[in-house]
Enzyme design. Structure first.
Site, PDB file in Angstrom:
ATOM      1  CG  ASN A 143       1.344  -1.152  -0.566  1.00 53.24           C
ATOM      2  OD1 ASN A 143       2.083  -0.590  -1.375  1.00 53.24           O
ATOM      3  ND2 ASN A 143       0.874  -0.538   0.505  1.00 53.24           N
ATOM      4  CD  GLU A 144       3.120   0.958   3.527  1.00 50.96           C
ATOM      5  OE1 GLU A 144       2.018   0.987   4.086  1.00 50.96           O
ATOM      6  OE2 GLU A 144       3.813   1.951   3.354  1.00 50.96           O
ATOM      7  CD  GLU A 316       4.072   3.990  -0.593  1.00 48.84           C
ATOM      8  OE1 GLU A 316       3.617   4.658   0.350  1.00 48.84           O
ATOM      9  OE2 GLU A 316       3.536   2.949  -1.000  1.00 48.84           O
ATOM     10  CD1 TRP A 324      -0.624   8.388   6.098  1.00 44.80           C
ATOM     11  CD2 TRP A 324       0.417   8.194   8.073  1.00 44.80           C
ATOM     12  NE1 TRP A 324       0.739   8.373   5.861  1.00 44.80           N
ATOM     13  CE2 TRP A 324       1.398   8.247   7.062  1.00 44.80           C
ATOM     14  CE3 TRP A 324       0.836   8.078   9.410  1.00 44.80           C
ATOM     15  CZ2 TRP A 324       2.759   8.191   7.324  1.00 44.80           C
ATOM     16  CZ3 TRP A 324       2.199   8.018   9.674  1.00 44.80           C
ATOM     17  CH2 TRP A 324       3.139   8.075   8.632  1.00 44.80           C
ATOM     18  CD  GLU A 364      -3.595   7.027   1.115  1.00 45.20           C
ATOM     19  OE1 GLU A 364      -3.108   7.205  -0.021  1.00 45.20           O
ATOM     20  OE2 GLU A 364      -3.234   6.102   1.881  1.00 45.20           O
ATOM     21  CD  GLN A 365     -11.337  13.706   0.642  1.00 45.85           C
ATOM     22  OE1 GLN A 365     -11.804  14.811   0.529  1.00 45.85           O
ATOM     23  NE2 GLN A 365     -12.049  12.609   0.491  1.00 45.85           N
ATOM     24  CG  HIS A 367      -0.860  11.440   1.307  1.00 45.74           C
ATOM     25  ND1 HIS A 367       0.200  11.773   0.495  1.00 45.74           N
ATOM     26  CD2 HIS A 367      -0.379  10.529   2.184  1.00 45.74           C
ATOM     27  CE1 HIS A 367       1.266  11.087   0.871  1.00 45.74           C
ATOM     28  NE2 HIS A 367       0.944  10.329   1.898  1.00 45.74           N
TER      29      HIS A 367
HETATM   30  C1  GAL Z   1       1.717   4.037   2.598  1.00 43.88           C
HETATM   31  C2  GAL Z   1       0.982   3.202   1.577  1.00 43.88           C
HETATM   32  C3  GAL Z   1       0.416   4.051   0.466  1.00 43.88           C
HETATM   33  C4  GAL Z   1      -0.254   5.255   1.029  1.00 43.88           C
HETATM   34  C5  GAL Z   1       0.727   6.033   1.847  1.00 43.88           C
HETATM   35  C6  GAL Z   1       0.166   7.300   2.431  1.00 43.88           C
HETATM   36  O1  GAL Z   1       1.691   3.450   3.847  1.00 43.88           O
HETATM   37  O2  GAL Z   1       1.794   2.206   1.022  1.00 43.88           O
HETATM   38  O3  GAL Z   1      -0.490   3.280  -0.282  1.00 43.88           O
HETATM   39  O4  GAL Z   1      -1.336   4.852   1.799  1.00 43.88           O
HETATM   40  O5  GAL Z   1       1.154   5.243   2.917  1.00 43.88           O
HETATM   41  O6  GAL Z   1       1.121   7.980   3.188  1.00 43.88           O
END
Ligand code: GAL
Length: 648
Positions: A143-144, A316, A324, A364-365, A367
């Site tokens: 992932n990323e 995504e 974030w 990430e609550q 988000h």
């Molecule tokens: C991406 C990541 C996800 C999630 C998302 C939040 O960078 O792949 O798992 O964290 O950001 O915006």
């Protein structure tokens, strides 16, 4: 090409009792794809060797029963806690020499053999179990890569890997390395490859050649790490393999990783990126606060179309506020829809929203998802459903229309100018992005190309700014451009070893123009040009007999050459880019739009898509230059009042 929508889902976060209802609601929304599993290692293998597949089997079955297709992630971005007991030295080490701790994600060093072997073990098991599962229709590896500054590591594993890598690159000849790096300078000569360290913790700046090789090495480690999983999965599945890249991550060569995969995908967070990763004035950021920058997403769409050799997705898509960025405003109503259509206009095969339901716990609550934590619909759910309905009505076109313009963008340049910026605000990405934005303002369709692009004859306009080196094949390709190539500033002025070439660069075919001096300019200082424009940040001083197409007011050439390849001798500000491009387009007798700030376009084979935009009175489809106009209506955009109509 069939376009589809999807979502990222974490069955392990939710009681199994609600999976079936979730799946039914996804299908009802019109989604096709569900990505799962990419962070689930601790639930798949809670103790080493103890595998719990049952829940994943049932999750896949439940999603499949609702007619959904699964993208299965390999969980290697989140090694479980027990992994550290087994491999305490697997953590990446930062430039200050501190190991990065457990307690979030991506806490591994790409070079650690023990961790690579653990990854191979879990991926092999996953491949054996799900490789032939007809419902697992694609695989995401890790992932990323590179997110959270995770490419560069100064660990023991990286040090040993680097020495081996250097040994191979210089064929065991330490003298060759000393010569290539210029180690006579400051008595930096090495007697043995084992004497060489990683270029951190030096007293003052390390040798740029040393840094450059360490950056190449670090990038290659990402390629190798990815390749291990690719090799294991290829023999176990026929489904496409992909990775989800990020925005403005330049620490590894995405083209090289992409060459081993079938599809490039990326994670598009327009509002987060505007706040977090863009040099822009506070006014610009305020203006696009709830839409995102008009060009940042498009740049990455075009970049990843190149990385995926035509095949790409958004894995995504931001659905609401993220958690974030320094500030996290909510998008305007309609943006989750607009962003999806924009991606499709640039040729995306699929757009997946992140995430299905907002998590009420952990990092990430804050988000947003398509659902609220209480499972009620969040605003983006309805927009996703609307996109699904619209996609069903769109003709199945063959994707985006061929581009007239190209931008050459490479990762080595980013490493090089990070290493020796020479001007505090010089960044390869920033320069490339300023060129890209100019092409966008002119209303051109753009391809972003790697530096080994060998045929540019299909393009009318090619920009090649800030390229660390120019290979001979690229020089030849530039010479064969179908219109005009503008090379520079700061292109082709170094050798691959990070030295100044003699004879001096850039040595463009048929162009007697040599850069004899370069200067960087602090904010507020510029070099005025005869056309009323100016160079900012950077200026190359040119000598030679080439025709001076444009001069600076001090008499030095600003653009040298009147043929198809021209040397651009500075970094134009936005208005100057527009002047320069306008001249080129006029000369080529090409249509030249001057799109208002905030309005951009991308042609598909059937539509001209104009986001972000407000055309309240324009219900698609409307005819527009032989294409259908797909206008995306954003009810409350501060950029365009409702009812504004933009006409060519
Ligand atoms: C991406 C990541 C996800 C999630 C998302 C939040 O960078 O792949 O798992 O964290 O950001 O915006």
């Amino acid at each position: 090409m069939k376009r589809s929508l999807g979502v990222c889902y974490y069955p392990e976060h939710w009681p199994e009792a609600i999976w079936a209802e979730d799946a039914a609601r996804m299908a009802e929304t019109g989604l096709t794809w569900v990505r799962i599993g990419e962070f689930a290692w601790s639930r798949l293998e809670p103790r080493r060797g103890e595998f719990h597949w049952d829940w994943l089997d049932r999750a896949i079955d439940t999603l499949a029963a609702a007619g959904l297709k699964v993208v299965l992630g390999t969980p290697t971005a989140t090694p479980p806690r027990w992994m550290l007991d087994r491999h305490p030295d697997m953590l990446a080490v930062d430039a200050e020499g501190r190991p990065r701790g457990f307690g979030s994600r991506r806490h591994y060093c790409f070079s650690h053999f023990g961790y690579r072997t653990e990854c191979a073990r879990i991926v092999e098991k996953l491949g054996n179990r799900y490789g032939r599962n007809p419902h697992v229709a694609a695989w995401q590896i890790d992932n990323e890569y590179g997110c959270h500054d995770t490419v560069l590591s100064y660990s023991e594993a990286a040090l040993h890997g680097f020495r081996k890598w250097l040994h191979a690159r210089y064929k065991g000849d330490i003298g060759a390395l000393n010569r290539a790096w210029g180690n006579v300078f400051w008595s930096m000569d090495y007697a043995d490859f084992d004497d060489i360290g990683l270029p951190n913790l030096t007293v003052t700046e390390p040798n740029p050649s040393h840094v450059m090789d360490s950056r190449r090495f670090a990038s290659d480690e990402v390629v190798v790490f990815n390749q291990i999983q690719v090799d294991l999965l290829r023999s176990r599945t026929d489904a496409p393999l992909l990775h989800n890249y990020m925005g403005r991550i330049t620490e590894f060569d995405h083209y090289a990783v992409g060459a081993d995969l079938d599809i490039a995908t990326w994670d598009s967070y327009p509002i987060g990126f505007l706040s977090d990763r863009l040099e822009a004035t506070p006014e610009h950021k305020a203006r696009f606060l709830r839409q995102g920058d008009p060009d940042f997403q498009a740049f990455h769409h075009d970049l990843y179309r190149g990385v995926g050799r035509g095949r790409w997705w958004v894995m995504e898509q931001q659905p609401g506020p993220v958690n974030w960025a320094p500030w996290n405003p909510a998008p305007l109503p309609g943006m989750a829809r607009l962003w999806a259509h924009e991606a499709f206009a640039h040729g995306a095969e699929a757009v997946c929203y992140f995430r299905w339901r907002q998590a009420p716990f952990a990092q990430e609550q804050n988000h947003a998802g398509l659902l609220r934590p209480d499972s009620a619909p969040a605003p983006a759910l309805g927009e996703a459903a609307e996109v699904a309905r619209e996609l069903a009505q769109l003709p199945e076109g063959a994707g985006c229309a061929p581009a007239e313009a190209a931008l050459v963008f490479d990762y080595e340049s980013a490493w090089a100018w990070d290493t020796q910026p020479q001007g505090a605000d010089f960044s390869a990405f920033r320069l490339a992005f300023s060129a890209y934005r100019a092409l966008r303002r002119a209303g051109l369709n753009i391809d972003i190309l790697p530096p080994d692009a060998s045929d540019l004859s299909a393009y009318k306009v090619v920009l090649a700014p800030g390229l660390f080196t120019l290979s001979d094949p690229l020089r030849a390709a530039l010479a064969g451009v179908g219109g005009v190539a503008l090379v520079g500033p700061r292109s082709g002025l170094r050798t691959p070893n990070f030295a100044i070439p003699v004879p001096l660069g850039p040595r463009l075919a048929g162009l007697d123009a040599t850069v004899v001096l370069s200067e960087s300019l602090p904010p507020g200082v510029s070099v005025p040009l005869a056309n009323g424009g100016r160079f900012v940040h950077w200026r190359d001083v040119i000598e030679g007999d080439a025709e001076v197409r444009l001069a600076a007011t001090d008499g030095h050439p600003a653009i040298a050459g009147g043929g198809s390849v021209r040397l651009l001798a500075g970094w134009p500000d936005d208005a100057t880019w527009d002047l320069i491009l306008g001249d080129v387009l006029a000369e080529l007798e090409m249509d030249h739009l001057n799109l208002p700030d905030g309005l951009r376009l991308r042609d598909t084979e059937t539509h001209r898509v104009l986001p972000p935009l407000l055309l309240a009175d324009c219900t698609p489809p409307t005819h527009y230059q032989n294409r259908l106009l797909l206008a995306i209506h954003i009810p409350q955009s501060p950029t365009f009042p409702v009812g504004t109509r933009y006409d060519h």
